[in-house]
Design a protein around this motif. Structure first.
Motif, PDB file in Angstrom:
ATOM      1  N   PRO B  22       0.823  -1.213   0.000  1.00  0.00           N
ATOM      2  CA  PRO B  22       0.000   0.000   0.000  1.00  0.00           C
ATOM      3  C   PRO B  22       0.853   1.257   0.000  1.00  0.00           C
ATOM      4  O   PRO B  22       0.578   2.199  -0.729  1.00  0.00           O
ATOM      5  N   GLN B  51      -6.029  -1.832  -7.362  1.00  0.00           N
ATOM      6  CA  GLN B  51      -5.306  -1.844  -6.091  1.00  0.00           C
ATOM      7  C   GLN B  51      -6.148  -1.150  -5.041  1.00  0.00           C
ATOM      8  O   GLN B  51      -6.247   0.068  -5.050  1.00  0.00           O
ATOM      9  N   VAL B  53      -6.656   0.389  -1.578  1.00  0.00           N
ATOM     10  CA  VAL B  53      -5.919   0.854  -0.406  1.00  0.00           C
ATOM     11  C   VAL B  53      -6.867   1.689   0.443  1.00  0.00           C
ATOM     12  O   VAL B  53      -7.522   2.589  -0.068  1.00  0.00           O
ATOM     13  N   SER B  57      -4.792   4.465   5.228  1.00  0.00           N
ATOM     14  CA  SER B  57      -3.397   4.234   4.842  1.00  0.00           C
ATOM     15  C   SER B  57      -2.891   5.347   3.944  1.00  0.00           C
ATOM     16  O   SER B  57      -1.721   5.720   3.996  1.00  0.00           O
TER      17      SER B  57
END
Lengths: 132, 132
Positions: B22, B51, B53, B57
Motif C-alpha cells: 500500500p 489496487q 488501499v 493508509s
DNA sequence: CTGAGTGCAAACAGTTTGCATTACT
DNA sequence: AGTAATGCAAACTGTTTGCACTCAG
C-alpha cells in the motif's frame, strides 16, 4: 479604507441585501478579529458577547462577502499582507513586502490569466520555537 | 531528482519504515498524479487499477512523507512551482518564476523565522473562461 | 516470529442544506 | 404584508483514531 465595516455594510445594502443584526454582527466581528479567522472563532466571539448567531448564518455571510469581493484583497485595516506560519507551534504572523509584490505584478502581466489576487505563505520555525 | 519514487522509497527504508505494498502504491500514484492531489483522487486511481488501499493508509502515508519532507518543495518531477487557480472554473495550472523566487529568498533572509518553504497562489480568470 | 502497518468502521471537525419561523423594509 | 434572512438540525465531506488482523523483515 479606514472604515471597512461601514463600507461593507453600504455595499451590501447597495446590492439589495438586508442589514440584519446577525449580518452586521458578523461583519463587525470580522473587522475586530482580522483576517484568516475561522467560522468557529467568529461564533465564539459573538457568543462571548451574548450575541448568538447560528453557524449557518456565519457561513452564509462569509460567502456573501466573498462574492461581493469584500474580503478578497482587503483586510479590515485595508492593508494587503501575507502570512508566515511556524512548522512547530502553528503560530501565524503576517508581513508585507513591496519587493515581493512587484515581482508578483510583473509575473501577473506575463501570464495568460487575468490575475486579480494572490496569496503567499512562508513556512518555517518561529523565533520562540527556534530558541529551545 | 528524476526518480522521485525510488528516492522516496529509499528514504522511507533508511528511516526504518517498511516498504509495504500500500505504501509503495501511494508513493507511485503520487508521482503519477503530480502535486496538489486529494486523498480521494489517489484512492480512486488505485481503485481503477484494481489496487484497493484504505483511505486511512493513504492519509498515514501522506503524513509520513510530509514528516520526512519528501513532498515539501519537491514535486514528482523534482521542480519547484506554484499555482494559478481560475476563480470561475476552478482549473489549476502551475508556473515557476525565478524572479519571484529571488524576492522570496531575500525576504526570507530578512525575517526572524528560519524559513524552510513557501507557497504562492495566484487567483484570476483563465484564458478559456475569459473568452466567453 | 513479531511488531509495524493495514483495513474497517466509528468518531470527529468543518461546512452545507431544507425547512419552519422571524423580522426587515 | 410579503419575502429575505435566520436558526436549527440533519446531511455531507474530509480526516483521524481504535482495534483486530496481516505481512514484511
Amino acid at each position: 479604507m479606514t472604515d471597512w465595516v461601514g463600507h461593507a455594510q453600504r455595499e451590501l445594502e447597495r446590492e439589495g441585501y438586508r442589514l440584519s443584526a446577525p449580518r452586521s454582527a458578523v461583519v463587525q466581528t470580522l473587522a475586530d478579529l482580522g483576517c484568516s479567522v475561522t467560522a468557529k472563532e467568529i461564533a465564539d466571539r459573538l457568543h462571548d458577547r451574548g450575541q448568538e448567531v447560528g453557524v449557518a448564518s456565519i457561513y452564509r455571510t462569509l460567502e456573501l462577502l466573498d462574492n461581493l469581493r469584500l474580503t478578497r484583497r482587503v483586510g479590515p485595516s485595508g492593508e494587503h499582507h501575507h502570512h508566515i506560519v511556524c512548522d512547530t507551534c502553528g503560530q501565524v504572523s503576517t508581513f508585507e513586502d513591496s519587493d515581493l509584490e512587484r515581482a508578483i505584478e510583473r509575473l501577473a502581466s506575463r501570464v495568460d490569466y487575468a490575475i486579480d489576487g494572490h496569496d503567499v505563505t512562508l513556512r518555517g520555525e518561529c523565533p520562540t520555537c527556534r530558541s529551545r
